[in-house]
Design a protein around this motif. Structure first.
Motif, PDB file in Angstrom:
ATOM      1  N   GLY A  50       0.775  -1.231   0.000  1.00  0.00           N
ATOM      2  CA  GLY A  50       0.000   0.000   0.000  1.00  0.00           C
ATOM      3  C   GLY A  50       0.803   1.275   0.000  1.00  0.00           C
ATOM      4  O   GLY A  50       0.227   2.360  -0.086  1.00  0.00           O
TER       5      GLY A  50
ATOM      6  N   THR B 152       0.951   0.219  -6.057  1.00  0.00           N
ATOM      7  CA  THR B 152      -0.415   0.726  -5.947  1.00  0.00           C
ATOM      8  C   THR B 152      -1.030   0.891  -7.331  1.00  0.00           C
ATOM      9  O   THR B 152      -2.180   0.510  -7.580  1.00  0.00           O
ATOM     10  CB  THR B 152      -0.420   2.080  -5.218  1.00  0.00           C
TER      11      THR B 152
ATOM     12  N   TRP C  28      -9.034  -4.047   1.810  1.00  0.00           N
ATOM     13  CA  TRP C  28      -8.519  -3.297   2.952  1.00  0.00           C
ATOM     14  C   TRP C  28      -9.575  -3.047   4.028  1.00  0.00           C
ATOM     15  O   TRP C  28      -9.306  -3.218   5.226  1.00  0.00           O
ATOM     16  CB  TRP C  28      -7.983  -1.941   2.486  1.00  0.00           C
TER      17      TRP C  28
ATOM     18  N   ALA D  38      -0.043  -0.597   4.689  1.00  0.00           N
ATOM     19  CA  ALA D  38      -0.177   0.718   4.057  1.00  0.00           C
ATOM     20  C   ALA D  38       1.178   1.400   3.931  1.00  0.00           C
ATOM     21  O   ALA D  38       1.340   2.315   3.110  1.00  0.00           O
ATOM     22  CB  ALA D  38      -1.138   1.592   4.852  1.00  0.00           C
TER      23      ALA D  38
ATOM     24  N   VAL E  95      -6.608   3.160   0.073  1.00  0.00           N
ATOM     25  CA  VAL E  95      -5.887   2.471   1.146  1.00  0.00           C
ATOM     26  C   VAL E  95      -6.090   3.194   2.471  1.00  0.00           C
ATOM     27  O   VAL E  95      -6.340   2.578   3.507  1.00  0.00           O
ATOM     28  CB  VAL E  95      -4.386   2.377   0.801  1.00  0.00           C
TER      29      VAL E  95
END
Length: 408
Positions: free
Chosen positions: A178, A185, A225, A236, A387
Motif C-alpha cells: 500500500g 499501488t 482493505w 499501508a 488504502v
C-alpha cells in the motif's frame, strides 16, 4: 586517482538482492573498475527521471525500471545501444531473452535503449502448505462450495483471503503493497482494470476512467482493505519489497506480487522455506474479462551524460552474460535469460522459473506514453486514498478521471 581513472558508477534501486549481486559482479564484469549506488526507489526516480543524474556525468550505467523508459528516451537521458550492438552485441542477443523482455526498451525510433537485468512478471504467490492441508481443504469446501485450489478468479481470491484471514494468529488473508510509491499501488489497479477488459484510454486515445470497470477495480481493492479486512493495516507503509519480505515471513496465505519475491523463501532458515508456490494471476470472470499479468522489468542503460560511454557499454555487456545472470538469481534477484530459466541450477532456486516461458505469453506492460510519470501520480493518489480510506471508490475514481482528462 585521476578523473580518467575514476571508477564507473552504476546507479540503481535499493534492493538487497541487487546489492549482493553487484558486489560479486562488478569486480569481474569489465576491465575498468566500477562501483554502485542504490538509493530508495522514489529517490532514484527523482534523481533520474525528474533530476539530472542521467545527464550530469555523475552516472555511467543506469539500472532503471521499464516504466520510466518512455520519458527517459523522450528526454534524451539514455543512449541508444544499436551502434554498440553492431560490433559486440550482448552475449546471446537477442534470442537469449524472451520477446516479452525485448520490447519495452525499444524506443519509438526502433532503437534499443537497455538490456534486461532483473525481471518480473507479477504472479500469484501462495502458501502450498496451507492449500494442501486436508483440514483446510475440507473446511473451505464446506463453507464456499468449491474445492480449495489456487484462485482462478478474483472472486475466488477474495474468498480464500477471507478463509485464511486469522490476524489473531499472525496470519492475514493476503498482502497488498500500500505504500504510495507510484509502483505497486498503480500496478494493482491496472491489473484489475485490464483483467476486466477496460483500459485507461478510449479508442480515440483519450485518457479517462469513466467506465464501470474502473469503479469495480477500485471497489475490489477497497474491499480487501476495509470491507473484508484481510490485509494487515501496517501494509499501508509497505512497498513491494517489504510486502515480499512479510509474505516470506509467513504473515499471509496468498498475494499477487512480483514473482521474484518467491525466492525470499528459498533460504533454509526462512519460515516459509519449501512452502511457497506460484501460479498465474487470477482472471476476471465478468464478460470480456481475461487473465492479465503486468510485465515490468529492470534494464541496464547507458546514461546520456556519461563521459565514458564505450567503457559503460563494456560494463553493461559484462553484467548481462549467462554467468552474471546466474549470479543475479543466486543473490535474490531474478534471472532474465532463457538459458538461465532452463538451467536446473537456477530453476531450483525458485518456483517460478518453470512457468516463465508460459506466463510471459500473456503479460502486458504499462502504457508507453511520455505522460506516464504524470498519469502514475494521479493513479497513485487515487489508490492511496482507497488504502487510507479518505475517499470511497466512486469519489476516488471520479476525481482521478477528472485529472486524467485534463492531461489530454
Amino acid at each position: 586517482m585521476s578523473e580518467r581513472e575514476e571508477p564507473l558508477l552504476l546507479l540503481g534501486r535499493s534492493f538487497d538482492g541487487f546489492d549482493r549481486a553487484l558486489r560479486r559482479q562488478l569486480p569481474k564484469a569489465a576491465a575498468r573498475p566500477a562501483k554502485h549506488r542504490l538509493p530508495e526507489i522514489l529517490d532514484l526516480q527523482a534523481e533520474i527521471v525528474e533530476g539530472a543524474a542521467a545527464t550530469s556525468g555523475e552516472a555511467d550505467v543506469l539500472l532503471v525500471v521499464t516504466d520510466w523508459l518512455p520519458a527517459l528516451i523522450d528526454e534524451g537521458k539514455v543512449l541508444p545501444l544499436d551502434e554498440f550492438f553492431r560490433d559486440r552485441p550482448p552475449e546471446g542477443w537477442p534470442d537469449a531473452w524472451h520477446p516479452a523482455l525485448r520490447a519495452l526498451q525499444r524506443g519509438p525510433d526502433g532503437r534499443t535503449y537497455g538490456v534486461p537485468y532483473h525481471v518480473g512478471p507479477e504472479m500469484l504467490l501462495y502458501r502450498g502448505d496451507l492449500y494442501e492441508d486436508v483440514d483446510e481443504r475440507t473446511g473451505f469446501a464446506a463453507k464456499f462450495g468449491y474445492p480449495l485450489a489456487p484462485p482462478d478468479t478474483w472472486e475466488q481470491y477474495a474468498d480464500q483471503a477471507l478463509w485464511f484471514n486469522r490476524p489473531e494468529h499472525g496470519l492475514y488473508g493476503t498482502i497488498v503493497a500500500g505504500y504510495p510509491d507510484e509502483h505497486n499501488t498503480v500496478y494493482d489497479f491496472l491489473t484489475q482494470l485490464w483483467s476486466r477488459g477496460a483500459d485507461l484510454t478510449d479508442p480515440s486515445g483519450k485518457l479517462g476512467l469513466d467506465m464501470p470497470e474502473a469503479l469495480d477495480s477500485a471497489r475490489f481493492l477497497y474491499d480487501l482493505w476495509h470491507t473484508h479486512r484481510v490485509v494487515d493495516p501496517a501494509a499501508a507503509e509497505w512497498d513491494s519489497v517489504a510486502a515480499g519480505v512479510h509474505f516470506a515471513a509467513g504473515e499471509a496465505a496468498v498475494m499477487v506480487n512480483w514473482s521474484g519475491f518467491a525466492a525470499l523463501s528459498a533460504p533454509g532458515d526462512s519460515p516459509t522455506h519449501g512452502r511457497v508456490r506460484c501460479a498465474p494471476v487470477p482472471r476476471a470472470s465478468a464478460p470480456g474479462g481475461s487473465r492479465v499479468a503486468l510485465n515490468s522489468y529492470w534494464v541496464l542503460a547507458i546514461a546520456a551524460g556519461s563521459t565514458r560511454p564505450a567503457a559503460a557499454y563494456d560494463l553493461l555487456r559484462g553484467l548481462t552474460t549467462a554467468e552474471m545472470d546466474r549470479i543475479t538469481a543466486q543473490e535474490g534477484g531474478t534471472a532474465t535469460r532463457r538459458d538461465s530459466w532452463a538451467d536446473p541450477a537456477v530453476s531450483s532456486l525458485a518456483p517460478y522459473y518453470a512457468q516463465f516461458e508460459e506466463v510471459h505469453r500473456t503479460t502486458r506492460a504499462l502504457p508507453r506514453d511520455p505522460r506516464w510519470p504524470r498519469i502514475s501520480v494521479i493513479l497513485n493518489e487515487m489508490v492511496g486514498s482507497l488504502v487510507a480510506d479518505t475517499a470511497r471508490p466512486a469519489d476516488a475514481v471520479a476525481e482521478a478521471h477528472r485529472r486524467l482528462t485534463e492531461l489530454g
